[in-house]
Motif scaffolding. Structure first.
Motif, PDB file in Angstrom:
ATOM      1  N   UNK A 170       0.854  -1.188   0.000  1.00  0.00           N
ATOM      2  CA  UNK A 170       0.000   0.000   0.000  1.00  0.00           C
ATOM      3  C   UNK A 170       0.891   1.239   0.000  1.00  0.00           C
ATOM      4  N   UNK A 171       0.470   2.255  -0.772  1.00  0.00           N
ATOM      5  CA  UNK A 171       1.279   3.452  -0.933  1.00  0.00           C
ATOM      6  C   UNK A 171       0.410   4.697  -0.756  1.00  0.00           C
ATOM      7  N   UNK A 172       0.965   5.666  -0.037  1.00  0.00           N
ATOM      8  CA  UNK A 172       0.374   7.004   0.097  1.00  0.00           C
ATOM      9  C   UNK A 172       1.448   7.986  -0.371  1.00  0.00           C
ATOM     10  N   UNK A 185      -3.075   3.933  -2.652  1.00  0.00           N
ATOM     11  CA  UNK A 185      -3.052   2.961  -3.750  1.00  0.00           C
ATOM     12  C   UNK A 185      -2.532   1.654  -3.174  1.00  0.00           C
ATOM     13  N   UNK A 186      -3.235   0.556  -3.428  1.00  0.00           N
ATOM     14  CA  UNK A 186      -2.862  -0.706  -2.787  1.00  0.00           C
ATOM     15  C   UNK A 186      -3.166  -1.887  -3.705  1.00  0.00           C
ATOM     16  N   UNK A 187      -2.486  -2.994  -3.449  1.00  0.00           N
ATOM     17  CA  UNK A 187      -2.731  -4.219  -4.194  1.00  0.00           C
ATOM     18  C   UNK A 187      -2.205  -5.419  -3.430  1.00  0.00           C
ATOM     19  N   UNK A 188      -2.630  -6.614  -3.823  1.00  0.00           N
ATOM     20  CA  UNK A 188      -2.198  -7.825  -3.143  1.00  0.00           C
ATOM     21  C   UNK A 188      -2.181  -9.011  -4.099  1.00  0.00           C
ATOM     22  N   UNK A 189      -1.399 -10.002  -3.731  1.00  0.00           N
ATOM     23  CA  UNK A 189      -1.362 -11.307  -4.394  1.00  0.00           C
ATOM     24  C   UNK A 189      -1.489 -12.362  -3.311  1.00  0.00           C
ATOM     25  N   UNK A 211      -7.875   1.858  -5.142  1.00  0.00           N
ATOM     26  CA  UNK A 211      -7.504   3.266  -5.035  1.00  0.00           C
ATOM     27  C   UNK A 211      -8.568   3.931  -4.176  1.00  0.00           C
ATOM     28  N   UNK A 212      -8.157   4.613  -3.119  1.00  0.00           N
ATOM     29  CA  UNK A 212      -9.125   5.207  -2.190  1.00  0.00           C
ATOM     30  C   UNK A 212      -8.653   6.572  -1.728  1.00  0.00           C
TER      31      UNK A 212
END
Length: 227
Positions: A170-172, A185-189, A211-212
């Motif tokens: 996750x990134x800000x 902005x975030x993502x996962x596997x 994206x939030x």
């Protein structure tokens, strides 16, 4: 350790209560009810330098098919040790928040009407037994986390000889901008396996991005998940 824990214990909770009314209820007649959907009671305590424990109980309506009891039941939701050897590292072991719910539950903030998307559609249990390692990026720019989990969730015993693995980022990126610092902005596997009748690993994978943008009263976001 016990003396330290007694001085630092914090207790809190959440209650999801409701009243509902329908004109087409039992036998087509008006029907209304008061109910407790869920209730969480959480205790947190510092047990040693850098080490904290959390225990969360879950009071829920037992509606499982064939259950011997249909009333309110009590079970463990979270029970883990959180050890932070430094300000940027965190190691959790026990019944811990899982890969995606551990992030998005905080981003979407209020679960007044419905759980989050992945929880409601059965992508993940919100807790599982395992271990996680999280690294906080400098300047509150985000977090990287890895997970090793049983995969069965907190509501059932482990019956699978395989383990599940997950990575989340996750990134800000705009921490210096007052208007955009709340953008995430975030993502996962998530690589999981189900046990087949021939003791082979059957694929059970999850992928997702989000994206939030959050502010004081609400969060606006877009979330996409694949399983």
């Amino acid at each position: 350790a016990l003396a330290t824990m007694q001085q630092s214990v914090q207790v809190g909770g959440q209650v999801f209560a409701l009243y509902s009314y329908t004109t087409s209820g039992i036998e087509g007649n008006d029907f209304n009810r008061f109910d407790l959907d869920r209730m969480y009671l959480t205790a947190k305590a510092q047990v040693f330098e850098g080490g904290k424990v959390q225990f969360t109980s879950d009071l829920f309506r037992n509606s499982a098919t064939g259950s011997y009891y249909g009333g309110l039941s009590l079970r463990v939701k979270f029970a883990f040790l959180d050890y932070a050897p430094s300000t940027s590292l965190s190691i959790k072991i026990g019944m811990i928040p899982t890969v995606w719910p551990g992030l998005v539950d905080g981003l979407w903030k209020y679960r007044g009407i419905s759980p989050t998307v992945t929880d409601r559609n059965g992508y993940y249990p919100t807790a599982d037994i395992g271990v996680s390692l999280a690294y906080a990026l400098p300047g509150k720019m985000g977090e990287l986390a890895g997970f090793i989990l049983n995969g069965s969730g907190y509501a059932s015993p482990e019956t699978n000889r395989f383990k599940d693995f997950g990575l989340r980022a996750s990134f800000s990126p705009f921490q210096n901008d007052p208007l955009l610092k709340q953008l995430v902005l975030a993502g996962y596997v998530y690589k999981g396996s189900n046990l087949s009748t021939k003791s082979l690993a059957l694929q059970r994978d999850r992928f997702g991005v989000l994206a939030a943008y959050g502010y004081s009263l609400a969060t606006l976001g877009v979330e996409y998940n694949i399983r």
